[in-house]
Scaffold this motif. Structure first.
Motif, PDB file in Angstrom:
ATOM      1  N   PRO A  90       0.758  -1.218  -0.073  1.00  6.31           N
ATOM      2  CA  PRO A  90       0.096  -0.095   0.131  1.00  6.31           C
ATOM      3  C   PRO A  90       0.824   1.367   0.179  1.00  6.31           C
ATOM      4  O   PRO A  90       0.400   2.343  -0.378  1.00  6.31           O
ATOM      5  CB  PRO A  90      -0.717  -0.084   1.278  1.00  6.31           C
ATOM      6  CG  PRO A  90      -0.196  -0.996   2.073  1.00  6.31           C
ATOM      7  CD  PRO A  90       0.655  -2.110   1.249  1.00  6.31           C
ATOM      8  N   THR A  91       2.059   1.290   0.641  1.00  5.81           N
ATOM      9  CA  THR A  91       2.640   2.409   0.643  1.00  5.81           C
ATOM     10  C   THR A  91       3.787   2.839  -0.026  1.00  5.81           C
ATOM     11  O   THR A  91       4.259   3.772  -0.376  1.00  5.81           O
ATOM     12  CB  THR A  91       3.508   2.353   2.223  1.00  5.81           C
ATOM     13  OG1 THR A  91       4.321   1.567   2.195  1.00  5.81           O
ATOM     14  CG2 THR A  91       2.394   2.488   3.188  1.00  5.81           C
ATOM     15  N   LYS A  92       4.310   1.684  -0.981  1.00  6.18           N
ATOM     16  CA  LYS A  92       5.408   1.803  -2.073  1.00  6.18           C
ATOM     17  C   LYS A  92       6.589   2.276  -1.212  1.00  6.18           C
ATOM     18  O   LYS A  92       7.602   2.729  -2.083  1.00  6.18           O
ATOM     19  CB  LYS A  92       4.922   2.558  -3.156  1.00  6.18           C
ATOM     20  CG  LYS A  92       3.540   2.270  -3.820  1.00  6.18           C
ATOM     21  CD  LYS A  92       3.630   1.079  -4.430  1.00  6.18           C
ATOM     22  CE  LYS A  92       2.529   0.503  -5.196  1.00  6.18           C
ATOM     23  NZ  LYS A  92       2.166   1.434  -6.227  1.00  6.18           N
ATOM     24  N   ASN A  93       6.680   2.076  -0.049  1.00  9.51           N
ATOM     25  CA  ASN A  93       7.902   2.611   0.891  1.00  9.51           C
ATOM     26  C   ASN A  93       8.463   1.152   1.347  1.00  9.51           C
ATOM     27  O   ASN A  93       7.976   0.517   1.953  1.00  9.51           O
ATOM     28  CB  ASN A  93       7.451   3.365   1.999  1.00  9.51           C
ATOM     29  CG  ASN A  93       8.721   3.799   2.807  1.00  9.51           C
ATOM     30  OD1 ASN A  93       9.754   3.639   2.619  1.00  9.51           O
ATOM     31  ND2 ASN A  93       8.243   5.119   3.384  1.00  9.51           N
ATOM     32  N   PRO A  94       9.819   1.029   1.025  1.00 10.69           N
ATOM     33  CA  PRO A  94      10.517   0.122   1.407  1.00 10.69           C
ATOM     34  C   PRO A  94      10.569  -0.372   2.889  1.00 10.69           C
ATOM     35  O   PRO A  94      10.818  -1.294   3.244  1.00 10.69           O
ATOM     36  CB  PRO A  94      11.892  -0.033   0.752  1.00 10.69           C
ATOM     37  CG  PRO A  94      11.605   0.905  -0.255  1.00 10.69           C
ATOM     38  CD  PRO A  94      10.632   1.751   0.024  1.00 10.69           C
ATOM     39  N   ALA A  95      10.576   0.791   3.663  1.00 10.78           N
ATOM     40  CA  ALA A  95      10.634   0.739   5.001  1.00 10.78           C
ATOM     41  C   ALA A  95       9.472   0.502   5.625  1.00 10.78           C
ATOM     42  O   ALA A  95       9.220   0.440   6.884  1.00 10.78           O
ATOM     43  CB  ALA A  95      11.053   2.039   5.491  1.00 10.78           C
ATOM     44  N   ILE A  96       8.167   0.472   4.923  1.00  7.37           N
ATOM     45  CA  ILE A  96       6.925   0.138   5.572  1.00  7.37           C
ATOM     46  C   ILE A  96       6.139  -0.930   4.926  1.00  7.37           C
ATOM     47  O   ILE A  96       5.461  -0.516   3.707  1.00  7.37           O
ATOM     48  CB  ILE A  96       6.058   1.606   5.560  1.00  7.37           C
ATOM     49  CG1 ILE A  96       6.923   2.713   6.026  1.00  7.37           C
ATOM     50  CG2 ILE A  96       4.859   1.357   6.262  1.00  7.37           C
ATOM     51  CD1 ILE A  96       6.050   3.949   6.089  1.00  7.37           C
ATOM     52  N   PRO A  97       6.441  -2.071   5.187  1.00  3.62           N
ATOM     53  CA  PRO A  97       5.767  -3.109   4.655  1.00  3.62           C
ATOM     54  C   PRO A  97       4.363  -3.104   4.870  1.00  3.62           C
ATOM     55  O   PRO A  97       3.752  -2.448   5.564  1.00  3.62           O
ATOM     56  CB  PRO A  97       6.542  -4.483   5.127  1.00  3.62           C
ATOM     57  CG  PRO A  97       7.139  -3.952   6.487  1.00  3.62           C
ATOM     58  CD  PRO A  97       7.364  -2.427   6.261  1.00  3.62           C
ATOM     59  N   ALA A  98       3.553  -3.946   4.186  1.00  5.29           N
ATOM     60  CA  ALA A  98       2.150  -4.099   4.256  1.00  5.29           C
ATOM     61  C   ALA A  98       1.696  -4.245   5.809  1.00  5.29           C
ATOM     62  O   ALA A  98       0.627  -3.617   6.179  1.00  5.29           O
ATOM     63  CB  ALA A  98       1.597  -4.826   3.125  1.00  5.29           C
ATOM     64  N   TYR A  99       2.478  -5.150   6.273  1.00  9.04           N
ATOM     65  CA  TYR A  99       1.988  -5.693   7.557  1.00  9.04           C
ATOM     66  C   TYR A  99       2.036  -4.281   8.563  1.00  9.04           C
ATOM     67  O   TYR A  99       1.009  -4.087   9.489  1.00  9.04           O
ATOM     68  CB  TYR A  99       2.844  -6.689   8.180  1.00  9.04           C
ATOM     69  CG  TYR A  99       2.747  -6.772   9.643  1.00  9.04           C
ATOM     70  CD1 TYR A  99       1.626  -7.894  10.241  1.00  9.04           C
ATOM     71  CD2 TYR A  99       3.566  -6.432  10.659  1.00  9.04           C
ATOM     72  CE1 TYR A  99       1.727  -7.869  11.604  1.00  9.04           C
ATOM     73  CE2 TYR A  99       3.554  -6.500  12.025  1.00  9.04           C
ATOM     74  CZ  TYR A  99       2.580  -7.360  12.520  1.00  9.04           C
ATOM     75  OH  TYR A  99       2.330  -7.476  13.635  1.00  9.04           O
ATOM     76  N   ASP A 122       2.648   8.332  -6.255  1.00  6.23           N
ATOM     77  CA  ASP A 122       3.888   7.701  -6.006  1.00  6.23           C
ATOM     78  C   ASP A 122       4.903   8.281  -7.214  1.00  6.23           C
ATOM     79  O   ASP A 122       4.595   8.784  -8.228  1.00  6.23           O
ATOM     80  CB  ASP A 122       3.931   6.151  -5.596  1.00  6.23           C
ATOM     81  CG  ASP A 122       3.524   5.366  -7.082  1.00  6.23           C
ATOM     82  OD1 ASP A 122       3.246   6.233  -8.350  1.00  6.23           O
ATOM     83  OD2 ASP A 122       3.242   4.199  -7.290  1.00  6.23           O
ATOM     84  N   ASN A 123       6.175   7.755  -6.827  1.00  5.12           N
ATOM     85  CA  ASN A 123       7.449   8.139  -7.998  1.00  5.12           C
ATOM     86  C   ASN A 123       7.295   7.479  -9.477  1.00  5.12           C
ATOM     87  O   ASN A 123       7.874   8.039 -10.171  1.00  5.12           O
ATOM     88  CB  ASN A 123       8.686   7.783  -7.461  1.00  5.12           C
ATOM     89  CG  ASN A 123       8.969   8.639  -6.175  1.00  5.12           C
ATOM     90  OD1 ASN A 123       8.448   9.942  -5.834  1.00  5.12           O
ATOM     91  ND2 ASN A 123       9.587   7.825  -5.056  1.00  5.12           N
ATOM     92  N   ALA A 124       6.531   6.358  -9.370  1.00  3.91           N
ATOM     93  CA  ALA A 124       6.241   5.533 -10.619  1.00  3.91           C
ATOM     94  C   ALA A 124       5.281   6.061 -11.356  1.00  3.91           C
ATOM     95  O   ALA A 124       4.830   5.411 -12.339  1.00  3.91           O
ATOM     96  CB  ALA A 124       6.284   4.077 -10.444  1.00  3.91           C
ATOM     97  N   GLY A 125       4.540   7.133 -11.004  1.00  2.00           N
ATOM     98  CA  GLY A 125       3.212   7.464 -11.738  1.00  2.00           C
ATOM     99  C   GLY A 125       2.005   6.842 -11.444  1.00  2.00           C
ATOM    100  O   GLY A 125       1.050   7.167 -11.939  1.00  2.00           O
TER     101      GLY A 125
END
Length: 423
Positions: A90-99, A122-125
């Protein structure tokens, strides 16, 4: 120069902005909207976090999956598409997994009785979800206390988001007046304050109580001041924190030690009272205290409690969160598809003993229910070319046995068999 991002009373933030005042690292409740913030009996209270963490971790550990209802009444797992991608990351942030993301939203709901996540690019559009802490936003409602949206203060400006038009995930609990929810921690304020006072009292007793409940008596005066100072220094080394703490005491000539009758820190009977506070908190959230180790239980009732955990005790929280995700994430954020729905996968937690489960499934189907490759995957072994078919032994054909576990064949009234039996 940086600006304050949030406001409390709609005047503080405007005054700071107009006066060009910068607040560096403000406290969490200075610019917060949460009127129920409590210190020290707030979100960090041990009994409250013990119960809330138990609920949130067990729910967040369940996989969130997307299914499609088929025309024949069956369903299939949907792994592709924007909806499945948002649930998986959901966040597309490697430091914040879905859990961690779903855990944070569930914790917000349990502690503040409301949670909010907004859709941002997000950064990928593409799009991703961003959690807004409860102290940073407020609920807007009409004259009937029906939720109409939220108000967020960002970059010195107030932003209003509509519940129907904007892409947000919003969940708000019940409140008798207003639409901000009614946090259970507010109702437990007095109970949690009692717990904190008990802990503080016990800490003071352990810190300031007599370490050696003795009275030292001397039947003659000190010969000189040096002797008195030497004995005083030795006593300081004997008490807690000294070099000889916990060791033996050496008395000089003419001294004797008498026991002083007083209570010890271990005699402070507040542990039972503290456990009762935890029981009250667990009951407020509908969780059996035995599951948290607060109250002792035997093997039979603990087993029964665990079997009912995901079906009885956590079901209200799971159903509420599922409905919110389906209404907000599926219907308004992603492409609407009436056949799709989001659901927590509770099967893995409800299956119980694998041996009993496999026997029950085999008996219910009347034949083996796993292929060779499916069984090998459970053991992390490679598949076999001939292992995709479902092997059915000849002695387990329909009518040959009552079940795969039964070695006796059915008596179908065969004359030859009947005559042999009579003979």
């Amino acid at each position: 120069m940086s600006r304050p991002l949030f406001e409390t009373n709609r005047q503080l933030g405007a005054w700071l902005e107009a006066s060009d005042v910068t607040v560096v690292d403000p406290p969490s409740d200075l610019f917060g909207y949460d009127p129920g913030a409590m210190a020290p009996t707030g979100v960090d209270s041990h009994p409250l976090r013990e119960v809330v963490d138990f609920i949130a971790t067990h729910i967040a550990s369940l996989p969130l999956k997307v299914y499609r209802r088929l025309s024949d009444g069956g369903r299939e797992r949907v792994r592709d598409g924007e909806l499945a991608a948002l649930l998986a990351d959901p966040t597309k942030n490697p430091a914040i997994p879905a859990y961690n993301f779903w855990l944070s939203l569930i914790m917000d709901g349990l502690l503040a009785d409301r949670y909010l996540a907004v859709v941002v690019p997000d950064n990928a559009g593409g799009r991703r979800l961003k959690r807004i802490p409860p102290r940073r936003w407020n609920v807007t409602c009409d004259d009937y206390d029906e939720v109409t949206g939220v108000k967020i203060q960002i970059d010195g400006e107030s932003h209003r988001l509509d519940i129907h038009d904007d892409e947000i995930i919003l969940g708000v609990g019940y409140a008798y007046a207003g639409a901000k929810g009614s946090p259970k921690r507010s109702r437990l304020r007095d109970v949690l304050a009692e717990y904190e006072a008990s802990v503080e009292y016990r800490r003071n007793v352990n810190k300031r109580g007599l370490q050696a409940p003795l009275i030292i008596e001397r039947d003659r005066p000190w010969p000189d001041e040096t002797s008195a100072q030497r004995f005083t220094q030795s006593m300081r080394a004997f008490v807690r924190g000294g070099a000889s703490a916990g060791g033996g005491m050496v008395l000089e000539d003419g001294m004797k030690a008498n026991q002083l009758v007083s209570f010890k820190p271990i005699d402070v009977a507040d542990l039972d009272a503290r456990d009762k506070v935890k029981v009250d908190v667990a009951n407020a959230y509908g969780i059996p205290p035995e599951l948290l180790g607060i109250r002792e239980g035997n093997f039979s009732n603990l087993t029964a409690f665990k079997q009912m955990l995901y079906g009885t005790y956590l079901d209200p929280y799971i159903c509420s969160f599922e409905q919110t995700l389906n209404r907000c994430l599926r219907d308004r954020i992603c492409i609407y598809d009436k056949g799709l729905y989001i659901e927590f996968d509770r099967e893995g937690q409800l299956r119980g003993d694998p041996i009993a489960q496999y026997q029950a499934l085999s008996t219910a189907t009347g034949r083996p229910f796993l292929t060779t490759n499916e069984a090998r995957e459970l053991l992390n072994k490679p598949n076999l070319p001939e292992g995709d078919g479902l092997v059915t032994p000849l002695n387990v054909l329909v009518g040959g046995q009552t079940s795969p576990q039964d070695g006796m064949t059915e008596d179908r009234g065969d004359p030859a068999t009947t005559q042999g039996d009579e003979t």
